[in-house]
Design an enzyme around this catalytic site. Sequence first.
Site, PDB file in Angstrom:
ATOM      1  N   TYR A 142      -9.540 -37.605 -70.682  1.00 55.67           N
ATOM      2  CA  TYR A 142      -8.490 -36.979 -69.880  1.00 55.67           C
ATOM      3  C   TYR A 142      -8.574 -37.423 -68.419  1.00 55.67           C
ATOM      4  CZ  TYR A 142      -7.678 -33.791 -73.843  1.00 55.67           C
ATOM      5  OH  TYR A 142      -7.405 -33.259 -75.080  1.00 55.67           O
ATOM      6  N   LYS A 191     -18.825 -38.293 -82.040  1.00 57.11           N
ATOM      7  CA  LYS A 191     -18.338 -39.259 -83.032  1.00 57.11           C
ATOM      8  C   LYS A 191     -19.205 -40.505 -82.862  1.00 57.11           C
ATOM      9  CE  LYS A 191     -15.321 -40.691 -86.132  1.00 57.11           C
ATOM     10  NZ  LYS A 191     -15.233 -40.126 -87.501  1.00 57.11           N
ATOM     11  N   ASP A 223     -15.206 -34.893 -86.897  1.00 59.69           N
ATOM     12  CA  ASP A 223     -14.299 -34.682 -88.041  1.00 59.69           C
ATOM     13  C   ASP A 223     -14.910 -33.686 -89.025  1.00 59.69           C
ATOM     14  OD1 ASP A 223     -16.194 -36.675 -88.440  1.00 59.69           O
ATOM     15  OD2 ASP A 223     -14.861 -38.043 -89.502  1.00 59.69           O
ATOM     16  N   ASP A 247     -11.227 -29.569 -76.572  1.00 58.18           N
ATOM     17  CA  ASP A 247      -9.842 -29.105 -76.470  1.00 58.18           C
ATOM     18  C   ASP A 247      -9.308 -28.825 -77.876  1.00 58.18           C
ATOM     19  OD1 ASP A 247      -7.311 -28.544 -75.498  1.00 58.18           O
ATOM     20  OD2 ASP A 247      -6.717 -30.642 -75.318  1.00 58.18           O
ATOM     21  N   ASP A 251      -8.890 -24.886 -80.063  1.00 55.36           N
ATOM     22  CA  ASP A 251      -7.645 -24.350 -80.629  1.00 55.36           C
ATOM     23  C   ASP A 251      -7.865 -23.965 -82.088  1.00 55.36           C
ATOM     24  OD1 ASP A 251      -6.261 -24.927 -78.239  1.00 55.36           O
ATOM     25  OD2 ASP A 251      -4.468 -25.544 -79.329  1.00 55.36           O
TER      26      ASP A 251
HETATM   27  C1  IPM Z   1      -6.322 -26.418 -72.577  1.00 57.50           C
HETATM   28  C2  IPM Z   1      -5.001 -27.135 -72.477  1.00 57.50           C
HETATM   29  C3  IPM Z   1      -5.105 -28.161 -71.388  1.00 57.50           C
HETATM   30  C4  IPM Z   1      -6.219 -29.117 -71.750  1.00 57.50           C
HETATM   31  C5  IPM Z   1      -3.809 -28.948 -71.077  1.00 57.50           C
HETATM   32  C6  IPM Z   1      -2.672 -28.017 -70.742  1.00 57.50           C
HETATM   33  C7  IPM Z   1      -4.005 -29.973 -70.003  1.00 57.50           C
HETATM   34  O1  IPM Z   1      -4.682 -27.694 -73.704  1.00 57.50           O
HETATM   35  O2  IPM Z   1      -6.741 -25.803 -71.581  1.00 57.50           O
HETATM   36  O3  IPM Z   1      -6.950 -26.476 -73.633  1.00 57.50           O
HETATM   37  O4  IPM Z   1      -5.987 -30.071 -72.487  1.00 57.50           O
HETATM   38  O5  IPM Z   1      -7.338 -28.914 -71.305  1.00 57.50           O
HETATM   39 MG    MG Z   2      -5.953 -27.112 -75.277  1.00 53.78          MG
END
Ligand code: IPM
Ligand code: MG
Length: 358
Positions: A142, A191, A223, A247, A251
């Site tokens: 990133y 990885k 993975d 990231d 989620d």
């Molecule tokens: C998170 C979000 C952010 C990230 C985005 C909005 C840049 O997905 O905080 O997880 O990728 O870190």
């Molecule tokens: Mg995120």
Amino acid sequence: MKRNIAVIRGDGIGPEIVNQALRVLDRVARLYGHEFTYTDVDMGGCAIDKWGDPLPEEMLQRCVSSDSVLLGAVGGPRWNEVPGPMRPEKGLLRLRAGMGVYSNNRPAKIWPQLAAASPLKPEIVDKGIDFLIVRELIGGIYFGNHDTVTENGEKVAIDTLRYSESEIRRIGRIGFETARKRRRQLCSVEKSNVLDSSRLWKKIMHELAEEYPDVTLSDMLVDNCAMQIVKDPSQFDVIVTENMFGDILSDEASMITGSIGMIPSSSLGQTTCGLYEPIHGSAPDIAGKDIANPIGTILSAAMMLRYSFDLPKEADAVEAAVSATLDAGWRTADIYDGENGKKTGCAEMGDRILENLG
Ligand code: IPM
Ligand code: MG
């Protein structure tokens, strides 16, 4: 205690959820005799509209000079056509880098009241879900060079993934220290069968392991980890991983606990000035409808009380108030199963939590 908090409402549902968290902070201040003042900060799409920049320098300075930052969410389809370096998300990345908050802590813990909201089978949920993802936050792909060039008449997009030994070591230490305060199991996710950055990652983690003989270190390919999180999440205590893997996995981990709307996060670096934000996005589709779940943001404020202000009693009280509100059956749409409990909106969820706070 007097503390100044930089407040970034951001875009989409950001303002609604942050407003509820501020009501909770105000109540904590009143109940426990603290003084919290707030400095507004524009970041994200709203800052692009107002200032032509997702994070003007002056706004970053307000954050850096505060005692901590509370953030809702940024981004939305309105800004989809904005060029990469000026996107709302870029404001967030610049904020994290500018504050030097390299360690992002994302808990994945099932609330017993919401066990039925987990998409996993009850026999998996019943084994327990209580782990924490320590995500490296200001390095990796990133933050590498991004470029789009033309080669042989077609566009080629390049994003570079780099990690230095020192970047890996400092987040690795946080992983070990965090595991030490919990069940002493650290899983390093990478990885290394493909990536050089992951091989370096793994090597440093094993070097560090010698300094933490009381913590059991295991390695897992990313993975496989994605699979294990849904197959048997009870095996995890602390996961430490690089920025993009963290990231994605965070989620996934949030979803198995019922709703991403429930998950707070803290981001810290060398100082106690941290960045606190729910891990979900700006949910533009439900913005302004008073149906968003403010709990992820309220719990982020609780983390701020605990980790930046060293107010564990106050943080416990906020978490207990959230728990009591869930016990009483109050559910925003994302955690409402259609029959049990009482469906409510964002502001009313805030009202109920305040009532339980006293
Ligand atoms: C998170 C979000 C952010 C990230 C985005 C909005 C840049 O997905 O905080 O997880 O990728 O870190
Ligand atoms: Mg995120």
